[in-house]
Motif scaffolding. Structure first.
Motif, PDB file in Angstrom:
ATOM      1  N   GLN A 277     -29.547 -24.496   7.268  1.00  0.00           N
ATOM      2  CA  GLN A 277     -28.432 -23.994   7.287  1.00  0.00           C
ATOM      3  C   GLN A 277     -28.001 -24.092   8.877  1.00  0.00           C
ATOM      4  O   GLN A 277     -28.890 -23.846   9.676  1.00  0.00           O
ATOM      5  N   LEU A 278     -26.754 -24.801   9.169  1.00  0.00           N
ATOM      6  CA  LEU A 278     -26.552 -24.942  10.807  1.00  0.00           C
ATOM      7  C   LEU A 278     -25.555 -23.934  11.093  1.00  0.00           C
ATOM      8  O   LEU A 278     -24.672 -23.717  10.322  1.00  0.00           O
ATOM      9  N   SER A 279     -25.620 -23.395  12.166  1.00  0.00           N
ATOM     10  CA  SER A 279     -24.641 -22.523  12.697  1.00  0.00           C
ATOM     11  C   SER A 279     -24.112 -22.919  14.366  1.00  0.00           C
ATOM     12  O   SER A 279     -25.006 -23.543  14.748  1.00  0.00           O
ATOM     13  N   PHE A 280     -22.912 -22.847  14.538  1.00  0.00           N
ATOM     14  CA  PHE A 280     -22.531 -22.980  15.606  1.00  0.00           C
ATOM     15  C   PHE A 280     -21.475 -22.043  16.300  1.00  0.00           C
ATOM     16  O   PHE A 280     -20.512 -21.541  15.733  1.00  0.00           O
ATOM     17  N   THR A 281     -22.035 -21.458  17.483  1.00  0.00           N
ATOM     18  CA  THR A 281     -21.258 -20.302  18.123  1.00  0.00           C
ATOM     19  C   THR A 281     -20.767 -21.138  19.463  1.00  0.00           C
ATOM     20  O   THR A 281     -21.413 -21.558  20.251  1.00  0.00           O
ATOM     21  N   PHE A 282     -19.495 -20.704  19.717  1.00  0.00           N
ATOM     22  CA  PHE A 282     -18.651 -21.133  20.708  1.00  0.00           C
ATOM     23  C   PHE A 282     -18.072 -20.424  21.274  1.00  0.00           C
ATOM     24  O   PHE A 282     -17.233 -19.214  20.740  1.00  0.00           O
ATOM     25  N   ASP A 283     -17.617 -20.662  22.665  1.00  0.00           N
ATOM     26  CA  ASP A 283     -16.469 -19.649  23.389  1.00  0.00           C
ATOM     27  C   ASP A 283     -14.947 -20.320  22.945  1.00  0.00           C
ATOM     28  O   ASP A 283     -14.730 -21.354  23.268  1.00  0.00           O
ATOM     29  N   HIS A 284     -14.242 -19.407  22.330  1.00  0.00           N
ATOM     30  CA  HIS A 284     -13.044 -19.524  21.820  1.00  0.00           C
ATOM     31  C   HIS A 284     -11.833 -19.971  22.967  1.00  0.00           C
ATOM     32  O   HIS A 284     -10.790 -20.442  22.656  1.00  0.00           O
ATOM     33  N   ARG A 285     -12.369 -19.674  24.121  1.00  0.00           N
ATOM     34  CA  ARG A 285     -11.446 -19.917  25.249  1.00  0.00           C
ATOM     35  C   ARG A 285     -11.386 -21.474  25.424  1.00  0.00           C
ATOM     36  O   ARG A 285     -10.593 -21.921  26.289  1.00  0.00           O
ATOM     37  N   VAL A 286     -12.624 -21.985  25.024  1.00  0.00           N
ATOM     38  CA  VAL A 286     -12.830 -23.552  25.184  1.00  0.00           C
ATOM     39  C   VAL A 286     -12.291 -24.450  24.353  1.00  0.00           C
ATOM     40  O   VAL A 286     -11.765 -25.554  24.379  1.00  0.00           O
ATOM     41  N   CYS A 287     -12.379 -24.004  23.231  1.00  0.00           N
ATOM     42  CA  CYS A 287     -11.902 -24.758  22.037  1.00  0.00           C
ATOM     43  C   CYS A 287     -11.504 -23.913  20.888  1.00  0.00           C
ATOM     44  O   CYS A 287     -11.645 -22.781  20.672  1.00  0.00           O
ATOM     45  N   ASP A 288     -10.796 -24.532  19.929  1.00  0.00           N
ATOM     46  CA  ASP A 288     -10.470 -23.827  18.635  1.00  0.00           C
ATOM     47  C   ASP A 288     -11.334 -24.302  17.469  1.00  0.00           C
ATOM     48  O   ASP A 288     -12.444 -25.084  17.597  1.00  0.00           O
ATOM     49  N   GLY A 289     -10.824 -23.849  16.255  1.00  0.00           N
ATOM     50  CA  GLY A 289     -11.533 -24.389  15.280  1.00  0.00           C
ATOM     51  C   GLY A 289     -11.799 -25.531  14.808  1.00  0.00           C
ATOM     52  O   GLY A 289     -12.666 -25.979  14.111  1.00  0.00           O
ATOM     53  N   GLY A 290     -10.805 -26.329  14.937  1.00  0.00           N
ATOM     54  CA  GLY A 290     -11.018 -27.718  14.736  1.00  0.00           C
ATOM     55  C   GLY A 290     -11.723 -28.638  15.547  1.00  0.00           C
ATOM     56  O   GLY A 290     -12.798 -29.422  14.906  1.00  0.00           O
ATOM     57  N   THR A 291     -11.888 -28.119  16.799  1.00  0.00           N
ATOM     58  CA  THR A 291     -13.166 -28.949  17.554  1.00  0.00           C
ATOM     59  C   THR A 291     -14.262 -28.309  17.054  1.00  0.00           C
ATOM     60  O   THR A 291     -15.299 -29.228  17.109  1.00  0.00           O
ATOM     61  N   SER A 292     -14.694 -27.035  17.050  1.00  0.00           N
ATOM     62  CA  SER A 292     -15.928 -26.593  16.431  1.00  0.00           C
ATOM     63  C   SER A 292     -16.534 -26.986  15.240  1.00  0.00           C
ATOM     64  O   SER A 292     -17.504 -27.264  15.184  1.00  0.00           O
TER      65      SER A 292
END
Length: 428
Positions: A392-407
């Motif tokens: 299982q891969l997970s990806f946590t991201f800063d929503h100020r930097v990108c949206d769901g499409g990029t992540s």
């Protein structure tokens, strides 16, 4: 007549102003060589052994274990015997400690042992012991005393001229072991804490706690997941490791290579957010270089060493650097420079036997890739039900930097590389 030199806590670099004494590596009365480590200290970023630029006899130590010393405060004084017939020069400026160890230079400095008795004094928080003559003690005796917590300054030596010998240390150890315990039984104390279980946050542990708290409060993080079939990736790794003459390629090295390739396709994720004086976000800073951090477990807890310029390294080079930093983390030898400056973090929490996680971002980074354990599971492969190696891969991201499409695009690319490793050849 020996000249007493004072060695102070040097500049540790990275904006550090002080350090906590963790362990003394020398005793008062011990003969030391030039650049021999005398004390182990913990800064806000790393554990560091501090070498002394003077060779001679240690006449005093400053600071108890657990006490913080500021840059410029004394650590030890050393009695240095001048060469016969020479004039003793003024004390040379101490060399700064940058990252780890002393700066380059002075390697030709003469190392000598001082065989003359000199006045010594052990510094305590309240008083200074009256100066006395201390004979040079055998290194084996010093080590025996250090390993068993015996203070040599409190022993009366039975050897010639009051020299402390092994029998004196053995008697001290035996007497302490046989000492009766009287009175009320005390509550067991927690290591590095008090009887009620309180553990103080100091050094690196405190820095990590502050950083995680800031990340949690400051960064609006989101996480997405995907399951991936890693069977083909494991097969490729097995092929790479068939030649016994070549270094083994680790799974972590392959995951690092995939991460770097994914960041090349989605460079907006190799970023951080700039804030103004009020803490409001004002700009997104995209980093040209990929400084890849990875989570590693050490005796002091979780640390994140950084592979500098990971985008310039081959898979084999990535593996070598990951192995070097992992070993340094386990030994507590990571330098401040090796623990700072990351732009993206890879978290292989599968080594702990777990499938998924929603980690806190490593502030100020904008993203983190997590990889769970790889286990055999039923999986539809080429239209047929089969047993495959799934993670299982997970990806946590800063929503100020990108949206769901990029992540989502980033995570899908990583999953595709696991399932079809040949895709990495497009990034070579």
């Amino acid at each position: 007549m020996p000249i007493v030199r004072e060695f102070t806590l040097p500049d540790l670099g990275e904006g550090l102003t002080g350090a906590e004494v963790v362990r003394w590596l020398v005793e008062v009365g011990e003969v030391i060589a030039v650049d021999q480590p005398v004390v182990e200290v913990e800064t806000a970023k790393a554990m560091v052994e501090v070498p002394c630029p003077y060779g001679g006899v240690v006449t005093a130590r400053f600071g108890e274990v657990g006490e913080e010393r500021l840059v410029g405060q004394p650590l030890v004084t050393v009695a240095v015997a001048p060469e016969p017939g020479t004039t003793v020069p003024d004390a040379a400026p101490e060399r700064p400690l940058v990252g780890y160890g002393v700066a380059e230079g002075g390697k030709g400095a003469r190392r000598r042992r001082v065989g003359v008795p000199v006045p010594v004094a052990e510094v305590h928080p309240v008083a200074v012991v009256t100066p006395a003559v201390v004979a040079v003690i055998s290194p084996l005796v010093r080590r025996l005393a250090r390993d068993n917590g015996v203070e040599l300054t409190g022993l009366a030596g039975s050897g010639p001229d009051g020299l402390i010998v092994r029998a004196d240390v053995d008697r001290a150890i035996s007497a302490r072991t046989a000492a009766p315990i009287s009175g009320r039984t005390a509550a067991p104390a927690v290591a590095d804490g008090s009887a009620d279980g309180s553990i103080p946050l100091r050094g690196l542990r405190r820095t990590v706690a502050e950083k995680l708290t800031r990340s949690h409060h400051e960064i609006p993080a989101a996480t997405c997941w995907v399951d991936a079939d890693a069977t083909e990736l494991l097969a490729v790794r097995a092929q790479m490791n068939q030649d016994a003459r070549l270094p083994k390629v680790s799974l972590l090295a392959l995951l690092a290579r995939i991460s770097v390739a994914a960041l090349a396709r989605f460079p907006e994720l190799n970023a951080s957010v700039d804030l103004d004086a009020s803490g409001a976000p004002v700009a997104i800073r995209r980093h040209q270089a990929v400084h890849l951090g990875f989570a590693a477990q050490s005796d002091r807890g979780l640390v994140v060493p950084v592979v500098r310029d990971a985008h310039l390294l081959s898979t084999e080079q990535l593996g070598a650097e990951l192995a070097r930093l992992t070993e340094a983390a386990r030994a507590g030898k990571l330098t401040p420079a090796e623990l700072t400056g990351g732009t993206f973090t890879l978290n292989n929490y599968g080594v702990f036997g777990v499938d998924g996680s929603t980690p806190i971002l490593n502030h100020p980074e904008a993203a983190m890739l997590g990889v769970g354990r790889i286990v055999a599971k039923p999986w539809v492969h080429e239209g047929q039900l089969a047993v495959r190696q799934v993670t299982q891969l997970s990806f946590t991201f800063d929503h100020r930097v990108c949206d769901g499409g990029t992540s989502g695009g980033f995570l899908r690319f990583v999953a595709d590389c696991l399932e079809r490793p040949g895709m990495l050849l497009r990034q070579v």
